[in-house]
Write a protein that holds these residues in place. Sequence first.
Motif, PDB file in Angstrom:
ATOM      1  N   ALA A  95      -1.841  17.501 -53.835  1.00  0.00           N
ATOM      2  CA  ALA A  95      -0.408  17.233 -53.890  1.00  0.00           C
ATOM      3  C   ALA A  95       0.150  17.563 -55.265  1.00  0.00           C
ATOM      4  O   ALA A  95      -0.518  17.363 -56.284  1.00  0.00           O
ATOM      5  CB  ALA A  95      -0.127  15.765 -53.556  1.00  0.00           C
ATOM      6  N   ARG A  96       1.354  18.069 -55.264  1.00  0.00           N
ATOM      7  CA  ARG A  96       2.048  18.367 -56.510  1.00  0.00           C
ATOM      8  C   ARG A  96       3.134  17.320 -56.751  1.00  0.00           C
ATOM      9  O   ARG A  96       3.637  16.697 -55.816  1.00  0.00           O
ATOM     10  CB  ARG A  96       2.725  19.738 -56.455  1.00  0.00           C
ATOM     11  CG  ARG A  96       1.833  20.918 -56.259  1.00  0.00           C
ATOM     12  CD  ARG A  96       2.628  22.188 -56.477  1.00  0.00           C
ATOM     13  NE  ARG A  96       2.855  22.431 -57.899  1.00  0.00           N
ATOM     14  CZ  ARG A  96       3.727  23.324 -58.362  1.00  0.00           C
ATOM     15  NH1 ARG A  96       4.470  24.025 -57.523  1.00  0.00           N
ATOM     16  NH2 ARG A  96       3.862  23.492 -59.658  1.00  0.00           N
ATOM     17  N   LYS A  97       3.559  17.212 -57.993  1.00  0.00           N
ATOM     18  CA  LYS A  97       4.711  16.375 -58.330  1.00  0.00           C
ATOM     19  C   LYS A  97       6.005  17.143 -58.083  1.00  0.00           C
ATOM     20  O   LYS A  97       7.080  16.550 -58.054  1.00  0.00           O
ATOM     21  CB  LYS A  97       4.630  15.939 -59.792  1.00  0.00           C
ATOM     22  CG  LYS A  97       3.475  14.979 -60.073  1.00  0.00           C
ATOM     23  CD  LYS A  97       3.464  14.566 -61.530  1.00  0.00           C
ATOM     24  CE  LYS A  97       2.322  13.591 -61.808  1.00  0.00           C
ATOM     25  NZ  LYS A  97       2.268  13.194 -63.237  1.00  0.00           N
ATOM     26  N   LEU A  98       5.913  18.450 -57.891  1.00  0.00           N
ATOM     27  CA  LEU A  98       7.087  19.276 -57.648  1.00  0.00           C
ATOM     28  C   LEU A  98       7.259  19.558 -56.158  1.00  0.00           C
ATOM     29  O   LEU A  98       6.328  19.428 -55.375  1.00  0.00           O
ATOM     30  CB  LEU A  98       6.965  20.594 -58.420  1.00  0.00           C
ATOM     31  CG  LEU A  98       6.808  20.478 -59.930  1.00  0.00           C
ATOM     32  CD1 LEU A  98       6.675  21.865 -60.554  1.00  0.00           C
ATOM     33  CD2 LEU A  98       7.963  19.715 -60.549  1.00  0.00           C
ATOM     34  N   ALA A  99       8.469  19.962 -55.786  1.00  0.00           N
ATOM     35  CA  ALA A  99       8.778  20.192 -54.375  1.00  0.00           C
ATOM     36  C   ALA A  99       8.287  21.548 -53.873  1.00  0.00           C
ATOM     37  O   ALA A  99       8.058  21.735 -52.674  1.00  0.00           O
ATOM     38  CB  ALA A  99      10.281  20.085 -54.147  1.00  0.00           C
ATOM     39  N   ARG A 100       8.105  22.494 -54.785  1.00  0.00           N
ATOM     40  CA  ARG A 100       7.710  23.836 -54.394  1.00  0.00           C
ATOM     41  C   ARG A 100       6.196  23.961 -54.326  1.00  0.00           C
ATOM     42  O   ARG A 100       5.484  23.505 -55.213  1.00  0.00           O
ATOM     43  CB  ARG A 100       8.257  24.840 -55.402  1.00  0.00           C
ATOM     44  CG  ARG A 100       8.060  26.296 -55.014  1.00  0.00           C
ATOM     45  CD  ARG A 100       8.602  27.229 -56.074  1.00  0.00           C
ATOM     46  NE  ARG A 100       7.750  27.304 -57.239  1.00  0.00           N
ATOM     47  CZ  ARG A 100       8.037  26.756 -58.403  1.00  0.00           C
ATOM     48  NH1 ARG A 100       9.180  26.099 -58.561  1.00  0.00           N
ATOM     49  NH2 ARG A 100       7.216  26.871 -59.434  1.00  0.00           N
ATOM     50  N   GLY A 101       5.698  24.617 -53.296  1.00  0.00           N
ATOM     51  CA  GLY A 101       4.264  24.804 -53.139  1.00  0.00           C
ATOM     52  C   GLY A 101       3.709  25.800 -54.128  1.00  0.00           C
ATOM     53  O   GLY A 101       4.445  26.529 -54.784  1.00  0.00           O
ATOM     54  N   TYR A 108      -1.724  21.519 -59.202  1.00  0.00           N
ATOM     55  CA  TYR A 108      -1.705  20.326 -58.366  1.00  0.00           C
ATOM     56  C   TYR A 108      -2.129  19.111 -59.178  1.00  0.00           C
ATOM     57  O   TYR A 108      -3.000  19.196 -60.042  1.00  0.00           O
ATOM     58  CB  TYR A 108      -2.598  20.508 -57.150  1.00  0.00           C
ATOM     59  CG  TYR A 108      -1.963  21.422 -56.134  1.00  0.00           C
ATOM     60  CD1 TYR A 108      -2.013  22.800 -56.283  1.00  0.00           C
ATOM     61  CD2 TYR A 108      -1.280  20.901 -55.037  1.00  0.00           C
ATOM     62  CE1 TYR A 108      -1.405  23.643 -55.368  1.00  0.00           C
ATOM     63  CE2 TYR A 108      -0.670  21.732 -54.113  1.00  0.00           C
ATOM     64  CZ  TYR A 108      -0.728  23.102 -54.288  1.00  0.00           C
ATOM     65  OH  TYR A 108      -0.112  23.934 -53.385  1.00  0.00           O
ATOM     66  N   ASP A 109      -1.496  17.998 -58.859  1.00  0.00           N
ATOM     67  CA  ASP A 109      -1.677  16.799 -59.674  1.00  0.00           C
ATOM     68  C   ASP A 109      -2.632  15.780 -59.060  1.00  0.00           C
ATOM     69  O   ASP A 109      -3.215  14.969 -59.780  1.00  0.00           O
ATOM     70  CB  ASP A 109      -0.313  16.132 -59.893  1.00  0.00           C
ATOM     71  CG  ASP A 109       0.675  17.071 -60.554  1.00  0.00           C
ATOM     72  OD1 ASP A 109       1.597  17.570 -59.877  1.00  0.00           O
ATOM     73  OD2 ASP A 109       0.506  17.309 -61.769  1.00  0.00           O
ATOM     74  N   TYR A 110      -2.746  15.794 -57.751  1.00  0.00           N
ATOM     75  CA  TYR A 110      -3.593  14.811 -57.070  1.00  0.00           C
ATOM     76  C   TYR A 110      -4.488  15.533 -56.071  1.00  0.00           C
ATOM     77  O   TYR A 110      -4.072  16.494 -55.412  1.00  0.00           O
ATOM     78  CB  TYR A 110      -2.731  13.779 -56.334  1.00  0.00           C
ATOM     79  CG  TYR A 110      -1.693  13.131 -57.212  1.00  0.00           C
ATOM     80  CD1 TYR A 110      -0.349  13.481 -57.104  1.00  0.00           C
ATOM     81  CD2 TYR A 110      -2.056  12.171 -58.158  1.00  0.00           C
ATOM     82  CE1 TYR A 110       0.609  12.883 -57.915  1.00  0.00           C
ATOM     83  CE2 TYR A 110      -1.100  11.576 -58.965  1.00  0.00           C
ATOM     84  CZ  TYR A 110       0.218  11.941 -58.836  1.00  0.00           C
ATOM     85  OH  TYR A 110       1.158  11.352 -59.646  1.00  0.00           O
TER      86      TYR A 110
END
Length: 121
Positions: A95-101, A108-110
């Motif tokens: 998962a990212r903290k940003l909305a864009r893939g 990716y942060d998580y």
Amino acid sequence: QVQLVESGGGLVQAGGSLRLSCAASGSINAMGWFRQAPGKEREFVATISRSATSTYYADSVKGRFTISRDNAKNAVNLQMNSLKPEDTAIYYCAARKLARGSFRWDEYDYWGLGTQVTVSS
């Protein structure tokens, strides 16, 4: 801190299908799936934006895999069809903290702990 838990991996024959799911502990933005086979580097599989309006796939899975999400359930799925032995790997949800893939794993942060997918010939 968002926790991710993958499920749905297993053993399947070539040509078969599996559906991976990733459950997040909270609201999530852009999501991605990556995989890593023994002795190989982590490889991008698919990504989806927060709104689900944008998806992107690795060439190796395009036309066979479909990424989707359910924001109400904080979940993302990966439908894998026409599986091949070369799809065998541990599959990770991210998962990212940003909305864009993104197709870059370092954006990716998580990360989840992964789920094993084995495709027999």
